[in-house]
Design a protein around this motif. Structure first.
Motif, PDB file in Angstrom:
ATOM      1  N   ALA A  15      -0.028  39.306   4.533  1.00  0.00           N
ATOM      2  CA  ALA A  15       1.120  39.005   3.680  1.00  0.00           C
ATOM      3  C   ALA A  15       2.305  38.496   4.501  1.00  0.00           C
ATOM      4  N   ASN A  16       2.390  38.916   5.746  1.00  0.00           N
ATOM      5  CA  ASN A  16       3.488  38.514   6.623  1.00  0.00           C
ATOM      6  C   ASN A  16       2.932  38.105   7.976  1.00  0.00           C
ATOM      7  N   ILE A  17       3.731  37.371   8.732  1.00  0.00           N
ATOM      8  CA  ILE A  17       3.310  36.937  10.055  1.00  0.00           C
ATOM      9  C   ILE A  17       3.628  37.995  11.095  1.00  0.00           C
ATOM     10  N   CYS A  18       4.627  38.842  10.828  1.00  0.00           N
ATOM     11  CA  CYS A  18       5.049  39.824  11.815  1.00  0.00           C
ATOM     12  C   CYS A  18       5.394  41.155  11.152  1.00  0.00           C
ATOM     13  N   PHE A  19       4.959  42.235  11.772  1.00  0.00           N
ATOM     14  CA  PHE A  19       5.369  43.579  11.388  1.00  0.00           C
ATOM     15  C   PHE A  19       5.971  44.206  12.634  1.00  0.00           C
ATOM     16  N   LYS A  20       7.211  44.690  12.513  1.00  0.00           N
ATOM     17  CA  LYS A  20       7.889  45.228  13.685  1.00  0.00           C
ATOM     18  C   LYS A  20       8.729  46.438  13.308  1.00  0.00           C
ATOM     19  N   PRO A  21       9.089  47.245  14.305  1.00  0.00           N
ATOM     20  CA  PRO A  21       9.968  48.382  14.026  1.00  0.00           C
ATOM     21  C   PRO A  21      11.338  47.896  13.548  1.00  0.00           C
ATOM     22  N   GLU A  30       7.640  44.132  22.705  1.00  0.00           N
ATOM     23  CA  GLU A  30       6.389  43.552  23.158  1.00  0.00           C
ATOM     24  C   GLU A  30       5.614  43.128  21.914  1.00  0.00           C
ATOM     25  N   GLN A  31       4.965  41.971  21.974  1.00  0.00           N
ATOM     26  CA  GLN A  31       4.232  41.452  20.824  1.00  0.00           C
ATOM     27  C   GLN A  31       2.732  41.634  21.031  1.00  0.00           C
ATOM     28  N   VAL A  32       2.051  42.097  19.988  1.00  0.00           N
ATOM     29  CA  VAL A  32       0.600  42.295  20.013  1.00  0.00           C
ATOM     30  C   VAL A  32      -0.016  41.312  19.018  1.00  0.00           C
ATOM     31  N   ALA A  72     -11.345  46.330  17.888  1.00  0.00           N
ATOM     32  CA  ALA A  72     -10.211  45.686  18.558  1.00  0.00           C
ATOM     33  C   ALA A  72      -8.975  45.678  17.657  1.00  0.00           C
ATOM     34  N   ALA A  73      -9.173  45.374  16.381  1.00  0.00           N
ATOM     35  CA  ALA A  73      -8.051  45.313  15.442  1.00  0.00           C
ATOM     36  C   ALA A  73      -7.414  46.682  15.246  1.00  0.00           C
ATOM     37  N   ARG A  74      -8.236  47.705  15.078  1.00  0.00           N
ATOM     38  CA  ARG A  74      -7.701  49.059  14.901  1.00  0.00           C
ATOM     39  C   ARG A  74      -6.906  49.494  16.118  1.00  0.00           C
ATOM     40  N   TYR A  75      -7.411  49.178  17.302  1.00  0.00           N
ATOM     41  CA  TYR A  75      -6.691  49.525  18.533  1.00  0.00           C
ATOM     42  C   TYR A  75      -5.310  48.865  18.551  1.00  0.00           C
ATOM     43  N   LYS A  76      -5.266  47.576  18.208  1.00  0.00           N
ATOM     44  CA  LYS A  76      -4.001  46.849  18.219  1.00  0.00           C
ATOM     45  C   LYS A  76      -3.005  47.411  17.206  1.00  0.00           C
ATOM     46  N   VAL A  77      -3.491  47.765  16.020  1.00  0.00           N
ATOM     47  CA  VAL A  77      -2.618  48.319  14.980  1.00  0.00           C
ATOM     48  C   VAL A  77      -2.060  49.666  15.431  1.00  0.00           C
ATOM     49  N   VAL A  78      -2.916  50.530  15.932  1.00  0.00           N
ATOM     50  CA  VAL A  78      -2.460  51.853  16.378  1.00  0.00           C
ATOM     51  C   VAL A  78      -1.517  51.728  17.567  1.00  0.00           C
ATOM     52  N   ASP A  79      -1.820  50.854  18.499  1.00  0.00           N
ATOM     53  CA  ASP A  79      -0.946  50.625  19.655  1.00  0.00           C
ATOM     54  C   ASP A  79       0.441  50.187  19.193  1.00  0.00           C
ATOM     55  N   SER A  80       0.488  49.297  18.219  1.00  0.00           N
ATOM     56  CA  SER A  80       1.773  48.811  17.694  1.00  0.00           C
ATOM     57  C   SER A  80       2.549  49.926  17.001  1.00  0.00           C
ATOM     58  N   LEU A  81       1.867  50.722  16.191  1.00  0.00           N
ATOM     59  CA  LEU A  81       2.532  51.798  15.459  1.00  0.00           C
ATOM     60  C   LEU A  81       3.039  52.898  16.392  1.00  0.00           C
ATOM     61  N   ILE A  82       2.205  53.328  17.303  1.00  0.00           N
ATOM     62  CA  ILE A  82       2.553  54.446  18.182  1.00  0.00           C
ATOM     63  C   ILE A  82       3.574  54.053  19.243  1.00  0.00           C
ATOM     64  N   ASN A  83       3.438  52.861  19.791  1.00  0.00           N
ATOM     65  CA  ASN A  83       4.288  52.439  20.905  1.00  0.00           C
ATOM     66  C   ASN A  83       5.430  51.515  20.504  1.00  0.00           C
ATOM     67  N   GLY A  84       5.645  51.318  19.209  1.00  0.00           N
ATOM     68  CA  GLY A  84       6.774  50.515  18.736  1.00  0.00           C
ATOM     69  C   GLY A  84       6.736  49.063  19.161  1.00  0.00           C
ATOM     70  N   LYS A  85       5.592  48.425  18.977  1.00  0.00           N
ATOM     71  CA  LYS A  85       5.440  47.009  19.332  1.00  0.00           C
ATOM     72  C   LYS A  85       5.393  46.171  18.060  1.00  0.00           C
ATOM     73  N   ALA A  86       5.684  44.883  18.201  1.00  0.00           N
ATOM     74  CA  ALA A  86       5.601  43.961  17.069  1.00  0.00           C
ATOM     75  C   ALA A  86       4.163  43.489  16.924  1.00  0.00           C
TER      76      ALA A  86
END
Length: 95
Positions: A15-21, A30-32, A72-86
């Protein structure tokens, strides 16, 4: 020389190109990158509840390739959520 990537069937899109804190400028984050095929694999397996074999057939790839994409996708999503990445979705220009 790298092996050519097999074309994948992608029906959904983010739905969006970017999800960020909230409250943190993009320049400080940092962008994932999350590829379209990774999003589609998660959509089919996690959102629609398809079995991996069925989802792989829908995308025109092997079950093992689908499992690798989901992992790979799940890792990237969790990394972004836990570590505050875009989390950035990569929009393909190929058709």
């Amino acid at each position: 020389m790298a092996r050519p990537k097999i074309p994948r069937t992608i029906c959904g899109q983010a739905a969006n190109i970017c999800f960020k804190p909230n409250g943190i400028p993009m320049t400080q984050l940092e962008q994932v990158p999350l590829a379209e095929d990774e999003i589609e694999a998660m959509r089919l397996v996690d959102l629609l509840g398809m079995q991996q074999q069925e989802a792989a057939k829908s995308m025109g790839i092997s079950r093992q390739t689908l499992a690798n994409l989901v992992k790979a996708a799940r890792y990237k999503v969790v990394d972004s959520l836990i570590n505050g990445k875009a989390l950035m979705t990569k929009v393909s220009t190929e058709k």
